[in-house]
Design a protein around this motif. Structure first.
Motif, short mmCIF file in Angstrom:
data_model
loop_
_atom_site.label_atom_id
_atom_site.label_comp_id
_atom_site.label_asym_id
_atom_site.label_seq_id
_atom_site.Cartn_x
_atom_site.Cartn_y
_atom_site.Cartn_z
N ASN A 4 -56.86 53.44 -34.18
CA ASN A 4 -56.49 54.47 -33.20
C ASN A 4 -56.03 53.77 -31.94
O ASN A 4 -56.77 52.94 -31.39
N CYS A 5 -54.83 54.08 -31.48
CA CYS A 5 -54.29 53.53 -30.24
C CYS A 5 -54.46 54.57 -29.15
O CYS A 5 -54.09 55.72 -29.32
N PHE A 6 -55.05 54.16 -28.02
CA PHE A 6 -55.35 55.09 -26.94
C PHE A 6 -54.33 55.05 -25.83
O PHE A 6 -54.03 56.06 -25.22
N ARG A 7 -53.79 53.86 -25.52
CA ARG A 7 -52.85 53.72 -24.41
C ARG A 7 -52.04 52.45 -24.64
O ARG A 7 -52.47 51.56 -25.37
N ARG A 13 -52.89 39.31 -22.10
CA ARG A 13 -54.07 38.99 -22.89
C ARG A 13 -54.95 40.21 -23.01
O ARG A 13 -55.12 40.97 -22.06
N LEU A 14 -55.53 40.38 -24.19
CA LEU A 14 -56.47 41.47 -24.46
C LEU A 14 -57.77 40.86 -24.98
O LEU A 14 -57.78 39.74 -25.50
N GLU A 31 -62.65 46.78 -31.38
CA GLU A 31 -62.16 47.45 -30.18
C GLU A 31 -61.31 46.45 -29.39
O GLU A 31 -61.67 45.29 -29.27
N MET A 32 -60.17 46.90 -28.89
CA MET A 32 -59.30 46.08 -28.05
C MET A 32 -59.40 46.61 -26.63
O MET A 32 -59.26 47.82 -26.41
N ILE A 33 -59.64 45.71 -25.68
CA ILE A 33 -59.86 46.08 -24.28
C ILE A 33 -58.87 45.31 -23.40
O ILE A 33 -58.64 44.12 -23.62
N ARG A 37 -60.89 46.46 -18.41
CA ARG A 37 -62.01 46.95 -19.22
C ARG A 37 -61.78 48.36 -19.75
O ARG A 37 -62.72 49.10 -20.01
N LYS A 38 -60.52 48.74 -19.92
CA LYS A 38 -60.21 50.04 -20.54
C LYS A 38 -59.83 49.80 -22.00
O LYS A 38 -59.07 48.88 -22.32
N ALA A 39 -60.34 50.64 -22.88
CA ALA A 39 -60.04 50.50 -24.31
C ALA A 39 -58.59 50.90 -24.56
O ALA A 39 -58.13 51.94 -24.09
N VAL A 40 -57.86 50.05 -25.28
CA VAL A 40 -56.49 50.37 -25.65
C VAL A 40 -56.37 50.73 -27.12
O VAL A 40 -55.44 51.44 -27.51
N ALA A 41 -57.32 50.28 -27.95
CA ALA A 41 -57.29 50.61 -29.37
C ALA A 41 -58.67 50.37 -29.97
O ALA A 41 -59.47 49.58 -29.46
N ALA A 42 -58.94 51.06 -31.06
CA ALA A 42 -60.19 50.87 -31.81
C ALA A 42 -59.89 51.11 -33.28
O ALA A 42 -58.97 51.86 -33.62
N GLY A 43 -60.65 50.48 -34.12
CA GLY A 43 -60.43 50.65 -35.54
C GLY A 43 -61.69 50.45 -36.34
O GLY A 43 -62.70 49.96 -35.84
#
Length: 58
Positions: A4-7, A13-14, A31-33, A37-43
């Motif tokens: 899931n991509c959030f933004r 760098r992430l 989780e990609m941050i 420190r805002k989440a950009v994607a999770a899976g």
């Protein structure tokens, strides 16, 4: 696997964090941050971990 991509991620760098939630029939999450420190994607993914002996019996 499900992602899931959030933004959008504009940073060069992430930070990626991954965990293995259950062994055997494994469930893993990631989780990609961004640097703020805002989440950009999770899976998440479900898979099976086999021992080397089990893979030789094919």
């Amino acid at each position: 696997m499900k992602m899931n991509c959030f933004r959008p991620a504009y940073a060069k760098r992430l930070i990626a964090k991954a965990t293995l939630n259950h062994r055997g029939n494994a469930v893993g999450t990631a989780e990609m941050i961004d640097p703020n420190r805002k989440a950009v994607a999770a899976g998440s993914a479900t898979y099976m971990i086999l021992s080397p002996e089990a893979s030789n019996n094919e």
